[in-house]
Design an enzyme around this catalytic site. Structure first.
Site, short mmCIF file in Angstrom:
data_model
loop_
_atom_site.label_atom_id
_atom_site.label_comp_id
_atom_site.label_asym_id
_atom_site.label_seq_id
_atom_site.Cartn_x
_atom_site.Cartn_y
_atom_site.Cartn_z
N LYS A 47 13.93 1.95 3.39
CA LYS A 47 13.70 2.49 4.59
C LYS A 47 13.15 1.15 5.44
O LYS A 47 13.29 0.87 6.33
CB LYS A 47 12.53 3.46 4.69
CG LYS A 47 11.85 3.92 6.08
CD LYS A 47 10.68 5.07 5.89
CE LYS A 47 10.11 5.41 7.36
NZ LYS A 47 8.96 6.23 7.09
N GLN A 48 12.24 0.41 4.56
CA GLN A 48 11.74 -0.75 5.09
C GLN A 48 11.21 -1.77 4.15
O GLN A 48 11.54 -1.41 2.85
CB GLN A 48 10.16 -0.16 5.72
CG GLN A 48 9.13 0.10 4.90
CD GLN A 48 7.84 0.99 5.71
OE1 GLN A 48 8.31 2.26 6.01
NE2 GLN A 48 6.94 0.68 5.60
N TRP A 100 -2.40 2.24 6.05
CA TRP A 100 -2.36 0.97 5.56
C TRP A 100 -1.67 -0.32 6.40
O TRP A 100 -1.95 -1.58 6.10
CB TRP A 100 -1.60 0.77 4.23
CG TRP A 100 -0.26 1.07 4.16
CD1 TRP A 100 0.55 2.13 4.65
CD2 TRP A 100 0.72 -0.01 4.24
NE1 TRP A 100 2.00 1.92 4.63
CE2 TRP A 100 2.04 0.60 4.47
CE3 TRP A 100 0.96 -1.35 3.95
CZ2 TRP A 100 3.59 -0.35 4.23
CZ3 TRP A 100 2.03 -2.25 3.79
CH2 TRP A 100 3.37 -1.56 4.12
N ASP A 101 -1.01 0.08 7.22
CA ASP A 101 -0.61 -0.87 8.35
C ASP A 101 -1.64 -1.69 9.02
O ASP A 101 -1.29 -3.00 9.19
CB ASP A 101 0.10 -0.23 9.71
CG ASP A 101 0.85 0.99 9.26
OD1 ASP A 101 0.96 1.35 8.25
OD2 ASP A 101 1.52 1.44 10.14
N GLU A 120 9.43 4.39 1.70
CA GLU A 120 9.09 5.72 1.59
C GLU A 120 10.43 6.38 1.34
O GLU A 120 10.59 7.60 1.16
CB GLU A 120 8.46 6.44 2.80
CG GLU A 120 7.09 5.82 2.67
CD GLU A 120 6.70 5.74 4.43
OE1 GLU A 120 7.14 6.57 5.24
OE2 GLU A 120 5.93 4.92 4.73
#
Length: 812
Positions: free
Chosen positions: A592-593, A362-363, A489
């Site tokens: 995580k992000q 999906w990036d 995630e």
């Protein structure tokens, strides 16, 4: 700390002044050349030494088994890995009877230059053989933007101090040693060990061809080479061919000052359906066309292609030379990844290495395509066409999962789900809304409705149907999406992830809008009025988790109730997933992000300025950035909330991820999304650009270290230039005489016309809250512009770990 390539600061080049064998893997990725169809790692011409050999064709992959200690219904059965195909870069040199190898003899000089305007990799070497023979070697390599199937190398050898017998061996080699495999399953390595089965071989006077087929995926590939030779004296040429290699050898004697010049043309083609004869003829035609054009024409075509790109895509940064170089480097690689992909997937590493096994995520729709839409929209359109071409596979996946519509994969090469870890893969349903967003961004920014009619509406309809089967209304009418994983995630299989819910609602509304614009296509796709009403009702009733006491959005339902991660006491390594069990990560407030913060960037109108400030403060303290996707988003939102110098630090992390090998994985390929994110951090962050509505919005502000920023974007076929300095903002139209671009600049509706610039004073952006803190040891490295900002040392404590106090009743 990783060894980092020593590259001279240059706004238009990567210039390596000397060869460092310790950083060979990184420079092979940095110096990679590609056109989106064909990619060559920046290996040395002679092939050795090497970090990892690499020649890739977009979409050419091999299957391998996916290991499951305990299987389950609906688990993907087969993985996919990008294959290192036939290597046509190889040119070996013998000086008298000594092979040229930088590890032997004496290297007097060794320079390589990746020229971002010429689209070439140039190498210059002075070498003295062990026997004392002195030669100069020059090579220039390109992967053509104008000839999709062609790479070419101009190779020159000059004798310096005496006569020398020069032997040049130009080769095609298949089934080289496989790349490093990131799997404990020996079956994966076995699948990549000699993956190509010989089919046929051929040779002629100046070259040869090899045709192979992959063992499991049964894809056919043809590779051919041809040569132009210029020698000052008589030379001999010989061709040999075997199943896995072909060689063209040229031998001559050079007197001092004389030069042997060979131009090597290499052509590639692959297919899942065409015969070996058809592929052979296809590649032969491509080679003939390239030789007919000639080396000089290929160089000129490369330069003209890039001139057109930079004229409409360049970003100028004054005050920060590192960022100036990095943003152009990133744009160059983003263009290389998509320019001629032409309905094949763009991988997370492009065609620069086999990191992530060459998969797309999906990036690409989330971070890379928005940049391409604004700078090279034709490439974005083809990437979207590829995604739409996999719709039937996505429908099959949804059916397997017991859902309606289409469920696109989390990671793939050909459109089939290949993730063996379902909490991060299958459960990450937000990928479907991310894809829908990319189609909507393309329509809004380009003004082109043809792609929507061609394939976009069908994607929007089928993803809307998926959301209606994933989500549900509660007894009070609220609409929820349970049991999913958002971008973070470390917080998996949870209920009502805010990012996922907001993106799902946007997906549903986009589907309704497309059906209203194209009622004939809606009818063809079986969309009834009742179905469209249900989509809109679900979007309007979406549940957005919010903690009234803290005055922040909860990343998912009850996230702010989870136990805190004790960062100050943590003695393990980062990324956490390599040294902490997922069981612990999943039930703690550790991110995580960017997740909720990404929702604020992509859905800006869903949050008030006060909510953005408070949310950023809260989640900065819990985000560890164990993903290269995070820093660019944090840069954008730090800039929007007035923390401009912190935003610059995050920009440096995103932009320099590969030039400084910040993740320690650049040798596996560049981080395409982070490189695209550097553009986003500058343009969306400091430029304040938002293109999520039917017109552009700009709200520029600059950090203290940047004195001027200029960028170009495309809007409805026109090119807009925005220039920001310490005094003013200037918006001008680069083309489109007689047309206008409507803008909302600092909240004021204006129109930019050709020859009539819009100029406004630069506004000051005042933060609503003090600069947010980060977890211990996770503050971004300071921007290396001579400033005095300092990063948190590892092991330091961040005061006030909870951050916000309970919100006043008026803040929502």
């Amino acid at each position: 700390m990783n060894d980092v390539p020593d590259l001279a600061p240059d706004p238009w080049c990567l210039h390596e002044l000397h060869l460092d064998l310790e950083t060979l893997g990184q420079t092979e990725s940095l110096f990679a050349l590609s056109n989106g169809h064909l990619g060559l790692r920046g290996n040395l011409d002679e092939g050795e030494p090497a970090g990892a050999q690499g020649t890739y064709l977009s979409g050419f992959f091999e299957h391998h088994p996916l290991p499951y200690p305990e299987g389950g219904y609906g688990y993907p059965e087969s993985g996919q890995t990008l294959v290192n195909v036939t290597n046509g870069k190889l040119i070996r040199l013998m000086v008298d009877d000594e092979p040229f190898d930088v590890r032997y003899g004496r290297v007097l000089a060794h320079e390589r230059v990746l020229d971002l305007r010429a689209g070439t990799l140039h190498r210059a070497v002075e070498w003295v053989s062990p026997a004392g023979r002195h030669v100069r070697i020059r090579s220039t390599r390109l992967v053509s933007f104008t000839h999709r199937a062609i790479a070419a190398i101009a190779y020159e050898v000059e004798a310096v101090d005496g006569p020398a017998r020069i032997t040049v061996q130009s080769e095609l080699v298949a089934n080289e040693a496989p790349p490093e495999v990131h799997s404990d399953d020996p079956r994966v390595a076995e699948a990549l060990d000699s993956p190509l089965v010989p089919v046929s071989q051929d040779k002629d006077r100046r070259g040869a061809s090899l045709i192979h087929q992959s063992r499991q995926s049964e894809l056919m590939i043809a590779a051919s080479m041809d040569h132009d030779i210029e020698a000052p004296a008589q030379y001999e040429i010989e061709n040999e061919v075997r199943e896995d290699w072909a060689r063209t050898t040229v031998v001559t004697v050079l007197q001092p000052g004389q030069t042997l010049r060979i131009v090597k043309y290499v052509g590639y083609g692959w297919s899942a359906n065409r015969s070996a004869h058809a592929l052979r003829d296809q590649v032969a035609a491509a080679l003939t066309s390239a030789r007919y054009a000639g080396w000089d024409s290929l160089l000129l075509g490369q330069r003209e292609y890039l001139d057109r790109f930079w004229e409409r895509a360049d970003v100028e940064v004054e005050g920060d030379p590192a960022i100036q170089q990095a943003v152009r480097f990133g744009l160059f690689h983003v263009l290389q990844a998509g320019a001629r992909a032409e309905q094949r997937a763009i991988g997370a590493k492009g065609l620069t290495g086999t990191g992530y096994n060459g998969h797309t995520f999906w990036d690409i729709e989330g971070f890379v395509l928005p940049v391409l839409i604004m700078t090279a929209p034709h490439a974005a359109a083809d990437a979207l066409r590829w995604r739409a071409s996999t719709l039937d596979l996505a429908r099959q996946r949804a059916h397997t999962l017991g859902l309606a519509g289409a469920a696109f994969p989390w990671r793939t090469i050909n459109g089939e789900e290949t993730s063996a870890y379902w909490p991060a893969g299958t459960a990450a349903f937000h990928v479907n809304a991310d894809i829908a967003r990319a189609f909507e961004e393309y329509r809004r920014i380009t003004g082109d409705h043809d792609l929507e009619r061609e394939c976009g509406l069908e994607v929007l309809v089928e993803t809307a149907r998926l959301w209606m089967s994933v989500g549900h209304h509660d007894r009070h009418g609220g609409w929820h999406v349970d049991g999913v994983t958002g971008p973070d995630e470390y917080t998996a299989v949870i209920d009502d992830n805010v990012f996922t819910n907001l993106m799902a609602a946007r997906n549903l509304r986009a589907a309704v809008g497309a059906c209203e614009r194209h009622p004939d296509l809606a009818l063809e796709n079986g969309v009834s009025a009742e179905e469209a009403v249900a989509w809109r009702a679900a979007a309007d009733a979406v549940h957005i988790a919010y903690d009234e006491e803290l005055g922040v959005h909860s990343q998912c339902e009850d996230f702010t109730r989870f136990a805190e991660w004790d960062f100050a006491a943590w003695t393990g390594e980062y990324p956490l997933m390599l040294s902490a069990p997922y069981f612990q990560l999943y039930r703690k407030q550790v991110v995580k992000q960017a997740d909720l913060v990404l929702a604020m960037h992509w859905c800006p109108d869903e949050f008030t300025p006060e909510q953005k400030a408070r949310n950023l403060d809260y989640y900065e303290r819990r985000t560890v950035r164990d993903s290269s996707l995070s820093a660019c988003t944090q840069a954008v939102m730090c800039a929007e909330t007035g923390h401009l110098d912190l935003a610059l630090d995050y920009l440096h992390e995103a932009a320099l991820v590969d030039l400084r090998d910040l993740q320690g994985t650049t040798s596996e390929g560049v981080h395409m999304a982070s490189l695209a994110g550097a553009w986003t951090a500058l343009v969306d962050g400091f430029g304040g650009l938002r293109g999520d509505s039917e017109f552009l919005r700009l709200d520029p502000a600059l950090p203290s270290a940047i004195s001027r920023l200029a960028f170009r974007v495309r809007w409805h076929g026109m090119a807009l230039k925005v220039e920001i300095d310490r005094a003013e903002v200037r918006c001008s139209l680069l083309e489109g005489n007689g047309h206008t671009i409507p803008l909302r600049l600092y909240g004021e509706d204006v129109e930019v016309r050709a020859g009539q610039d819009v100029v406004r004073p630069l506004a000051h952006r005042e933060p609503l809250l003090p600069e947010p803190k980060q977890p211990a040891g996770r503050r971004p490295a300071p921007a290396d512009t001579g400033g005095s900002r300092s990063a948190d040392p590892v092991g330091s404590r961040s005061a006030d770990p909870g951050g916000l106090v309970p919100a006043p009743a008026t803040v929502r």
